[in-house]
Every structure is written in C-alpha cells, then in structure tokens.
Design an enzyme around this catalytic site. Structure first.
Site, PDB file in Angstrom:
ATOM      1  N   LYS A 111       0.834  -1.205   0.000  1.00 19.44           N
ATOM      2  CA  LYS A 111       0.000   0.000   0.000  1.00 19.44           C
ATOM      3  C   LYS A 111       0.867   1.253   0.000  1.00 19.44           C
ATOM      4  O   LYS A 111       0.553   2.233  -0.659  1.00 19.44           O
ATOM      5  CB  LYS A 111      -0.928   0.001   1.218  1.00 19.44           C
ATOM      6  N   LYS A 192      -4.504 -10.832  -6.427  1.00 14.87           N
ATOM      7  CA  LYS A 192      -5.740 -11.190  -5.736  1.00 14.87           C
ATOM      8  C   LYS A 192      -6.852 -10.173  -6.006  1.00 14.87           C
ATOM      9  O   LYS A 192      -6.572  -9.002  -6.262  1.00 14.87           O
ATOM     10  CB  LYS A 192      -5.484 -11.348  -4.229  1.00 14.87           C
ATOM     11  N   LYS A 195     -10.436  -4.762  -3.017  1.00 14.42           N
ATOM     12  CA  LYS A 195     -11.256  -3.543  -3.006  1.00 14.42           C
ATOM     13  C   LYS A 195     -10.471  -2.357  -3.533  1.00 14.42           C
ATOM     14  O   LYS A 195     -11.014  -1.436  -4.112  1.00 14.42           O
ATOM     15  CB  LYS A 195     -11.652  -3.175  -1.560  1.00 14.42           C
TER      16      LYS A 195
END
Ligand code: TYM
Length: 326
Positions: A111, A192, A195
């Site tokens: 992130k 994967k 969201k």
C-alpha cells in the site's frame, strides 16, 4: 467452545474474495463458538477516505454481514470505533512491537508503494489489528490468506507481552480455508481480487446483479491452451475458476477439472454457481437496507456487549504494564 474474532474494513465494496475467504467461514463459526465480528472503521482511516463515504460504508458493511447470514442474536457484531479499548490497547502494543516487525508487513509495503503520502497509521496498522484480537481472548481468527502475516505478528506480540509482563492474552491462531483463501482478480489472475485495485471487470461484487456476475465470469481471462487443469502456477486464470466452482458447489478442484473439455462450459457453470451463491445475499441486503434503524440498533447492542468483554482485558494489560488507575 472457542472464542472467534474477525474484522473487515469498510473501505470499499465487498467482493467475492471477502465472502469466500472470510464471511462464509464467519457464518460457519457462529453458534458453536463465542464470536465477535467487527467493522474496522479505524483501519479505514489509514488511507484517504471521504468522511461521508466512511459513514455510509460503515453501516452498509453491517448490512452485508447480516445479509451473508450472521445472526446478531448469536454473535456480537459491532463497529471498532464504538469500543474505545481498541485504540487504548493498540498503544500498549505499539510499545511492544518493533519497527523491524512492522516494516516487514507486506500489506504495508504494497500500500505504501501505491500511495503518494503514507500515514503513520498505515505503518502501525498491525498493532491496532493485534489489539482488536487480543482484547477478546481469542482462540481463532478466520481470515483469508493475505492476513496470515498480520496474525503471526499478533501472536509474536502476545507472547512477548505475556513473557515480559505476565500472562495477559490468549495467543490466537489464524484459520484460513483450504479453498477460497485467495480469490484472484478475473482480469489479472496473477493478483488477488481486491477492493483497492481498480479492476471493475475483474472484481465480482457481493451485491452485483446476476447479469453483471455472468458477464464478468464469461469474460474472465484464461490462457491460450484449451485443456482444463488445476495448476495455479501455470494456469492461474483457469485454476481460479476451478477453485470458485469447487467452493461454490463442494466438488473437489481436480474432480471438477476432469469433467470439462473446454473453457466455455466451465465459465458457464462457474457463473451459475456464483449467481446461486450471491443472489440470496443480494436480496437480503436490499431488504435490510430499507430498515437501517434496525441495523443501527443491532450495532449498538453489539458495541455494549463488546465493551463488556474488552474492558477487563484492557484493565489487566494496563495493570500488568505498570499503569495506575485513577
Ligand atoms: P480486509 O478488509 O482487506 O478483508 C476482509 C477479509 O477478506 C479476506 N479477503 C480475501 N479472501 C480471499 N480472497 C481475496 N481476494 C480476499 N480479499 C480479502 C481477508 O483476508 C480478510 O479476512 N486487516 C484486515 C482487517 C482487520 C482484521 C482485524 C481481520 C482489522 N482487524 C482483526 C481479522 C482480525 C483487512 O484489511 O481485511
């Protein structure tokens, strides 16, 4: 009877990965266990999120968790920020974990690599997650594969705290399903389903209507071959579809692979199976969405129950570490 805890961030639309990797197993765990499920709104603050959107998503998250089948009479369903002990214990655990440990967390690294500005909270996130779990003297944490590393850290921190300050926390373990623990993006099967990644055609939303589900599955990326075989390394797209079919229908992956001669029929069957899985959830979510007052009431009962369970653990940890009470 074991104590079970798990959480989800209200930071985006929930998808098939969340359902198969986590929610489905939360529903399976209720009843036989003492179970706590939490919408972790404080964790959502680690990335930029609009305040109005956060408020809306927090309540919508609870709607979905009820729609997938959590029974508020049986489990404690609550919002993280409603129980102040989470942030209070997080500080004690930030003072137990090390910079080295937190720096090794792959979710943080990924992130951080994407974000322009990295908040301190994104870095200390796993200490808050450890607090979520340790507050409830938890035995089992049902999660998808991507949370394993956070659970290892939670265990290490619990063991260190117990050794240094005396037995305070139950040391929890992750329970990760054999199938569905890592649902892959339908357009980019090497990564994967998520969201936070912008891949609308690769992500099946829990609330997608049947037409959307059909379209997304039928357009899923496979490979240039024609044989249906389960081989996640070499054939990630086809293997992902086989895994979806296996979890949705209860048939083994190898067995499922053996019954198909081409990708077309496999996709049609996967699409039907996923529609059958999600349709009842969607209908129930629409019903619940029309009575948000009831959902708020459930969350407020949940918060009261969670506070009751969390307060003694926090008090014990504070005492053990040397804090005084007024
Ligand atoms: P979050 O909100 O990203 O995801 C919620 C759950 O869904 C699982 N999951 C998946 N499973 C299979 N395939 C996928 N593609 C997929 N994507 C997500 C996740 O593994 C997770 O179980 N850090 C946590 C939230 C959290 C938490 C906790 C979890 C905060 N405190 C305490 C357990 C216990 C997170 O970001 O999950």
């Amino acid at each position: 009877m074991a104590t079970v805890f798990s959480g989800v961030q209200p930071s985006g639309d929930f998808h098939l990965g969340n359902y198969l990797g986590a929610f489905r197993n939360w529903v399976a765990a209720q009843g036989d266990n003492e179970a706590y499920f939490c919408v972790v709104d404080l964790h959502a603050l680690t990335l930029d999120i609009d305040p109005e959107e956060l408020r809306r998503r927090t309540i919508d998250s609870a709607v979905i968790l009820l729609a997938v089948g959590l029974d508020p009479e049986v489990v404690t369903l609550f919002v993280q920020s409603h129980v102040a002990e989470h942030t209070r214990l997080a500080w004690l655990l930030e003072c137990t974990a090390t910079m080295g440990e937190l720096s090794r967390m792959t979710q943080y690294k990924e992130k951080a690599a994407r974000g322009e500005m990295v908040r301190v909270g994104l870095f200390t996130y796993p200490a808050l997650m450890a607090a979520d779990i340790l507050l409830y003297q938890v035995d089992e944490v049902p999660v998808g594969d991507d949370q394993r590393q956070h659970l290892e850290l939670t265990r290490d921190v619990a063991i260190r705290f117990n050794n240094r300050y005396g037995p305070t926390f139950t040391v929890p373990r992750a329970t990760v399903p054999k199938l569905g623990a890592r649902v892959m993006d339908l357009q980019h099967p090497e990564r994967k389903m998520s969201k936070s990644v912008d891949s609308p055609m690769g992500t099946v939303g829990i609330l997608d209507d049947p037409g959307e589900v059909q379209r997304k599955v039928m357009r899923a990326v496979t490979d240039a071959e024609t044989t249906v075989a389960y081989d996640p390394e070499r054939k990630p797209g086809v293997s992902n579809l086989l895994e979806l079919l296996a979890v949705a229908t209860g048939v083994g992956v190898e067995q499922a692979a053996g019954t198909y001669r081409g990708y077309g029929q496999l996709k049609r069957d996967v699409a039907d199976a996923v529609v059958a899985l999600l349709s009842p959830i969607r209908e129930r979510a629409l019903e619940l969405g029309s009575d948000l007052g009831e959902v708020e009431r459930i969350l407020s009962v949940g918060a009261a129950r969670a506070r009751e369970a969390a307060a003694p653990t926090y008090a014990a940890a504070a005492r053990a570490i040397g804090l005084t009470s007024p």
